[in-house]
Design a protein around this motif. Structure first.
Motif, PDB file in Angstrom:
ATOM      1  N   HIS A 143       0.661  -1.479   0.024  1.00 51.23           N
ATOM      2  CA  HIS A 143       0.065   0.027   0.146  1.00 51.23           C
ATOM      3  C   HIS A 143       0.785   1.143  -0.030  1.00 51.23           C
ATOM      4  CE1 HIS A 143      -3.094  -2.688   1.140  1.00 51.23           C
ATOM      5  NE2 HIS A 143      -4.027  -1.847   0.348  1.00 51.23           N
ATOM      6  N   LEU A 144       2.030   1.184   0.292  1.00 47.07           N
ATOM      7  CA  LEU A 144       2.856   2.355   0.109  1.00 47.07           C
ATOM      8  C   LEU A 144       3.733   2.366  -1.109  1.00 47.07           C
ATOM      9  CD1 LEU A 144       4.324   2.821   3.981  1.00 47.07           C
ATOM     10  CD2 LEU A 144       2.401   4.122   2.554  1.00 47.07           C
ATOM     11  N   SER A 145       3.423   1.362  -1.970  1.00 44.09           N
ATOM     12  CA  SER A 145       4.149   1.193  -3.270  1.00 44.09           C
ATOM     13  C   SER A 145       3.752   2.404  -4.295  1.00 44.09           C
ATOM     14  CB  SER A 145       3.863  -0.267  -3.894  1.00 44.09           C
ATOM     15  OG  SER A 145       4.258  -0.346  -5.207  1.00 44.09           O
ATOM     16  N   ALA A 146       4.649   2.557  -5.031  1.00 45.87           N
ATOM     17  CA  ALA A 146       4.533   3.366  -6.478  1.00 45.87           C
ATOM     18  C   ALA A 146       3.539   2.855  -7.225  1.00 45.87           C
ATOM     19  CB  ALA A 146       5.822   3.935  -6.957  1.00 45.87           C
ATOM     20  N   ARG A 147       3.491   1.531  -7.240  1.00 49.76           N
ATOM     21  CA  ARG A 147       2.559   0.935  -8.151  1.00 49.76           C
ATOM     22  C   ARG A 147       1.116   1.134  -7.698  1.00 49.76           C
ATOM     23  NH1 ARG A 147       6.894  -2.819  -8.307  1.00 49.76           N
ATOM     24  NH2 ARG A 147       7.471  -3.280 -10.433  1.00 49.76           N
ATOM     25  N   PHE A 148       1.010   1.192  -6.293  1.00 52.64           N
ATOM     26  CA  PHE A 148      -0.603   1.280  -5.743  1.00 52.64           C
ATOM     27  C   PHE A 148      -0.889   2.833  -6.041  1.00 52.64           C
ATOM     28  CE2 PHE A 148      -3.582   2.643  -2.217  1.00 52.64           C
ATOM     29  CZ  PHE A 148      -4.145   1.493  -2.352  1.00 52.64           C
ATOM     30  N   THR A 149       0.173   3.673  -5.904  1.00 55.08           N
ATOM     31  CA  THR A 149      -0.094   5.231  -6.258  1.00 55.08           C
ATOM     32  C   THR A 149      -0.692   5.309  -8.001  1.00 55.08           C
ATOM     33  OG1 THR A 149       1.682   5.683  -5.065  1.00 55.08           O
ATOM     34  CG2 THR A 149       0.588   7.604  -6.341  1.00 55.08           C
ATOM     35  N   ALA A 150       0.065   4.574  -8.767  1.00 53.12           N
ATOM     36  CA  ALA A 150      -0.183   4.591 -10.068  1.00 53.12           C
ATOM     37  C   ALA A 150      -1.706   3.730 -10.408  1.00 53.12           C
ATOM     38  CB  ALA A 150       0.926   3.819 -11.014  1.00 53.12           C
ATOM     39  N   ALA A 151      -1.944   2.871  -9.663  1.00 55.49           N
ATOM     40  CA  ALA A 151      -3.161   2.176  -9.799  1.00 55.49           C
ATOM     41  C   ALA A 151      -4.423   3.062  -9.520  1.00 55.49           C
ATOM     42  CB  ALA A 151      -3.117   0.854  -9.062  1.00 55.49           C
ATOM     43  N   VAL A 152      -4.350   3.667  -8.518  1.00 54.41           N
ATOM     44  CA  VAL A 152      -5.279   4.728  -8.005  1.00 54.41           C
ATOM     45  C   VAL A 152      -5.355   5.915  -8.833  1.00 54.41           C
ATOM     46  CG1 VAL A 152      -6.092   6.403  -6.263  1.00 54.41           C
ATOM     47  CG2 VAL A 152      -5.225   4.026  -5.715  1.00 54.41           C
ATOM     48  N   THR A 153      -4.206   6.600  -9.219  1.00 58.17           N
ATOM     49  CA  THR A 153      -4.116   7.828 -10.097  1.00 58.17           C
ATOM     50  C   THR A 153      -4.333   7.640 -11.439  1.00 58.17           C
ATOM     51  OG1 THR A 153      -1.702   7.765 -10.071  1.00 58.17           O
ATOM     52  CG2 THR A 153      -2.723   8.853  -8.267  1.00 58.17           C
ATOM     53  N   ASN A 154      -3.642   6.603 -11.993  1.00 59.89           N
ATOM     54  CA  ASN A 154      -3.822   6.579 -13.690  1.00 59.89           C
ATOM     55  C   ASN A 154      -4.961   5.564 -13.972  1.00 59.89           C
ATOM     56  OD1 ASN A 154      -1.610   7.860 -13.646  1.00 59.89           O
ATOM     57  ND2 ASN A 154      -0.575   6.314 -13.813  1.00 59.89           N
ATOM     58  N   ASP A 155      -5.209   4.262 -13.162  1.00 69.43           N
ATOM     59  CA  ASP A 155      -6.043   3.245 -13.645  1.00 69.43           C
ATOM     60  C   ASP A 155      -7.529   3.881 -13.154  1.00 69.43           C
ATOM     61  OD1 ASP A 155      -3.944   1.854 -14.554  1.00 69.43           O
ATOM     62  OD2 ASP A 155      -4.175   0.462 -12.861  1.00 69.43           O
ATOM     63  N   VAL A 156      -7.699   4.348 -11.944  1.00 65.21           N
ATOM     64  CA  VAL A 156      -8.754   4.611 -11.593  1.00 65.21           C
ATOM     65  C   VAL A 156      -9.268   6.109 -11.616  1.00 65.21           C
ATOM     66  CG1 VAL A 156     -10.602   4.521  -9.524  1.00 65.21           C
ATOM     67  CG2 VAL A 156      -8.500   2.977  -9.779  1.00 65.21           C
ATOM     68  N   GLY A 157      -8.186   7.077 -11.904  1.00 63.51           N
ATOM     69  CA  GLY A 157      -8.438   8.308 -12.169  1.00 63.51           C
ATOM     70  C   GLY A 157      -8.655   9.168 -10.977  1.00 63.51           C
ATOM     71  N   GLN A 158      -8.309   8.865  -9.783  1.00 57.71           N
ATOM     72  CA  GLN A 158      -8.399   9.498  -8.532  1.00 57.71           C
ATOM     73  C   GLN A 158      -7.229  10.087  -8.113  1.00 57.71           C
ATOM     74  OE1 GLN A 158     -11.331   9.744  -6.838  1.00 57.71           O
ATOM     75  NE2 GLN A 158     -12.293   8.907  -8.471  1.00 57.71           N
ATOM     76  N   PRO A 159      -7.190  11.256  -7.063  1.00 60.44           N
ATOM     77  CA  PRO A 159      -6.023  11.962  -6.772  1.00 60.44           C
ATOM     78  C   PRO A 159      -5.197  11.224  -5.904  1.00 60.44           C
ATOM     79  CG  PRO A 159      -7.931  12.935  -5.556  1.00 60.44           C
ATOM     80  CD  PRO A 159      -8.431  11.838  -6.828  1.00 60.44           C
ATOM     81  N   ASN A 160      -3.848  11.666  -5.651  1.00 60.21           N
ATOM     82  CA  ASN A 160      -3.076  10.859  -4.769  1.00 60.21           C
ATOM     83  C   ASN A 160      -3.436  10.626  -3.570  1.00 60.21           C
ATOM     84  OD1 ASN A 160      -1.201  12.945  -3.276  1.00 60.21           O
ATOM     85  ND2 ASN A 160      -1.090  13.569  -5.525  1.00 60.21           N
ATOM     86  N   ARG A 161      -4.329  11.745  -2.957  1.00 62.97           N
ATOM     87  CA  ARG A 161      -4.518  11.765  -1.763  1.00 62.97           C
ATOM     88  C   ARG A 161      -5.574  10.566  -1.342  1.00 62.97           C
ATOM     89  NH1 ARG A 161      -7.253  16.275  -3.869  1.00 62.97           N
ATOM     90  NH2 ARG A 161      -9.383  16.041  -3.955  1.00 62.97           N
ATOM     91  N   MET A 162      -6.325  10.145  -2.457  1.00 56.53           N
ATOM     92  CA  MET A 162      -7.216   8.995  -2.404  1.00 56.53           C
ATOM     93  C   MET A 162      -6.217   7.690  -2.143  1.00 56.53           C
ATOM     94  SD  MET A 162     -10.240   7.377  -2.353  1.00 56.53           S
ATOM     95  CE  MET A 162     -11.343   8.734  -3.557  1.00 56.53           C
ATOM     96  N   ALA A 163      -5.111   7.420  -2.860  1.00 54.03           N
ATOM     97  CA  ALA A 163      -4.390   6.228  -2.691  1.00 54.03           C
ATOM     98  C   ALA A 163      -3.782   6.592  -1.013  1.00 54.03           C
ATOM     99  CB  ALA A 163      -3.241   6.604  -3.492  1.00 54.03           C
ATOM    100  N   ALA A 164      -3.627   7.750  -0.736  1.00 57.47           N
ATOM    101  CA  ALA A 164      -2.984   7.655   0.680  1.00 57.47           C
ATOM    102  C   ALA A 164      -4.039   7.435   1.798  1.00 57.47           C
ATOM    103  CB  ALA A 164      -2.589   9.202   1.061  1.00 57.47           C
ATOM    104  N   ASP A 165      -5.428   7.773   1.706  1.00 56.11           N
ATOM    105  CA  ASP A 165      -6.462   7.583   2.414  1.00 56.11           C
ATOM    106  C   ASP A 165      -6.836   5.985   2.428  1.00 56.11           C
ATOM    107  OD1 ASP A 165      -6.774  10.133   3.025  1.00 56.11           O
ATOM    108  OD2 ASP A 165      -8.321  10.463   1.717  1.00 56.11           O
TER     109      ASP A 165
END
Length: 226
Positions: free
Chosen positions: A180-202
């Protein structure tokens, strides 16, 4: 008179030595400043455009000549490797240190990690996925992987202990923190789902917190039952 002459020569020699030392210190500082500027410019280019940037590209971005680059770095691969190494060190320094409540710290870590990782560009993804990296750069990637795993292990252990867990944290917590702290998780939320990085953090915060809390509760219940 002879004694005064000796004292004068000693004074001049000491003064010259101090002047040379000051000049050397100033020269070292200027060289380090140039190196820092070059490494910073190279790192930004690598992240934005990929690992195949040229020395001309880096020289232009840093505002120096190719000759200056080769004065400080024996090859393009050495320069690229050192700039990536500096970036890895910077990542660790930007993660917040623990203070206060473990949940607040976890939220701060999730926020900092995903904010940084949202800015990663082609260079990072090439670094972790290419199989034809030059040896010097491949060695940096290997060290990056080792350091990251150690960092995730430290975070997991700290969370486990501060939450009341005893001994080593379960492997599932270490895996949950790392994933959950991986850059791949960030990319999945921001790129694949189209949500901001704060959503990945939450999402990361909620998943890690819930697993730590439930795992500690099970551990304490099992301990009380024995």
């Amino acid at each position: 008179m002879a004694l005064m002459s000796v004292k004068y020569r000693v004074h001049r020699l000491c003064g010259r030595a101090m002047s040379e030392a000051a000049s050397s210190t100033l020269g070292d500082a200027k060289r380090q400043a140039t190196v820092d500027i070059v490494l910073g410019a190279a790192r930004q280019l690598l992240m934005a455009r990929g690992l195949d940037v040229t020395m001309d590209d880096i020289a232009e971005a840093a505002g120096v000549s190719r000759r200056t680059l080769f004065r400080h770095f024996e090859s393009r691969e050495r320069l690229v490797a050192e700039s990536l190494e500096a970036g890895i060190q910077l990542y660790g320094e930007l993660l917040p240190s623990f203070e206060g409540d473990w949940r607040a710290w976890l939220r701060a870590v999730c926020k900092a990690a995903h904010e940084m990782q949202a800015s990663y560009g082609p260079g990072y993804w090439e670094l972790i996925s290419r199989t034809d990296l030059p040896p010097e750069i491949a060695a940096v990637e290997e060290r990056r992987g080792v350091r990251r795993r150690k960092a995730m292990d430290r975070i997991a252990r700290h969370l486990w202990q501060e939450a009341g867990g005893a001994g080593d944290p379960p492997a599932m917590i270490i895996a949950c923190v790392g994933a959950h702290l991986s850059a791949r998780f960030t990319a999945a939320v921001t790129n694949d789902v189209g949500q901001p990085n704060r959503m990945a953090a939450d999402l990361a915060f909620s998943a890690i917190r819930d697993l730590v809390e439930s795992s500690v509760a099970v551990s304490l219940r099992d301990k009380a039952a024995t």
